[in-house]
Design a protein around this motif. Structure first.
Motif, short mmCIF file in Angstrom:
data_model
loop_
_atom_site.label_atom_id
_atom_site.label_comp_id
_atom_site.label_asym_id
_atom_site.label_seq_id
_atom_site.Cartn_x
_atom_site.Cartn_y
_atom_site.Cartn_z
N ILE A 50 0.85 -1.18 0.00
CA ILE A 50 0.00 0.00 0.00
C ILE A 50 0.89 1.23 0.00
CG2 ILE A 50 -1.75 1.28 1.29
CD1 ILE A 50 -2.75 -1.38 0.23
N SER A 84 1.40 5.13 0.67
CA SER A 84 0.75 6.09 1.55
C SER A 84 0.16 7.22 0.73
CB SER A 84 1.74 6.64 2.58
OG SER A 84 2.76 7.34 1.92
N THR A 85 -0.97 7.71 1.19
CA THR A 85 -1.62 8.84 0.53
C THR A 85 -1.85 9.92 1.55
OG1 THR A 85 -3.79 7.90 0.96
CG2 THR A 85 -2.79 7.37 -1.15
N LYS A 102 -13.90 6.96 4.42
CA LYS A 102 -13.58 6.47 5.76
C LYS A 102 -14.80 5.88 6.44
CE LYS A 102 -9.71 9.53 6.71
NZ LYS A 102 -9.22 10.67 7.51
N GLN A 152 -6.81 3.34 2.73
CA GLN A 152 -5.56 3.59 2.01
C GLN A 152 -5.70 3.30 0.52
OE1 GLN A 152 -2.89 1.14 4.31
NE2 GLN A 152 -2.07 2.91 5.39
N SER A 153 -6.44 2.28 0.19
CA SER A 153 -6.59 1.88 -1.20
C SER A 153 -7.52 2.79 -1.99
CB SER A 153 -7.11 0.45 -1.30
OG SER A 153 -6.21 -0.43 -0.70
N SER A 167 -8.66 6.11 -0.90
CA SER A 167 -8.55 7.56 -0.68
C SER A 167 -7.96 8.28 -1.88
CB SER A 167 -7.72 7.86 0.57
OG SER A 167 -8.45 7.49 1.72
#
Length: 171
Positions: free
Chosen positions: A22, A24-25, A38, A52-53, A55
């Motif tokens: 993953i 990071s964003t 969320k 995370q995937s 956003s």
């Protein structure tokens, strides 16, 4: 509204069944689209991975349950295809024991089925248009069936590597 909740819970239970790296964003916590993602991800098995995937797709998803589901399925399909490619590479390893080769072969078949079922799910969502009532339920039943089967395929693949024969963790 109830059908949106049903749709979201159905898809998100299955969306993140393939572990991947993953990235990071960084997304502002006050962004309504990010907050929508969320809140939707809270109902999933892996909410952190879900957020995370997805956003990064917040500008596309906005606060649309339909777009959220389509994006989640697309991300899952992409990961299933990546996993399938990885398993194909595993088949080329030398020195595999017969049981290992058989487990990899079975897993490859399961991954191929995953890709097919997730592709069908995406097409079904796109083809349903503004369906309502019984027509909506029929389309969603198809998606639910294919996504559920993809989850089963994933579990079957993982189970093939567990147990003493392959030095895995007992199922």
């Amino acid at each position: 509204m109830a059908r949106d909740a049903l749709t979201l819970s159905l898809i998100f239970v299955s969306v993140f069944f393939i572990p991947t790296k993953i990235e990071s964003t960084t997304v502002a916590a006050t962004n309504p689209a990010t907050n929508f993602i969320k809140a939707s991800c809270r109902a999933t098995t892996y909410p952190v991975v879900c957020v995370q995937s997805l956003s990064v797709y917040a500008p596309t998803i906005q606060r649309s349950p339909r777009q959220l589901v389509q994006t989640a399925l697309s991300v899952s399909l992409e990961r299933a295809q990546s996993t399938q490619t990885f398993v194909v590479r595993l088949t080329k390893f030398r020195g595999l024991k017969p049981k290992e080769r058989a487990a990899i072969k079975d897993c490859l078949e399961e991954m191929s089925d995953n890709v097919d079922r997730l592709s069908k799910s995406i097409k079904e969502l796109k083809s349903m248009g503004q369906a309502r009532g019984k027509e909506f339920i029929w389309h969603m039943s198809n998606v639910e069936t294919w996504v559920s089967a993809a989850l089963t395929d994933d579990s079957t693949c993982i189970d093939g590597f567990s147990g003493r024969a392959l030095n895995g963790v007992p199922a």
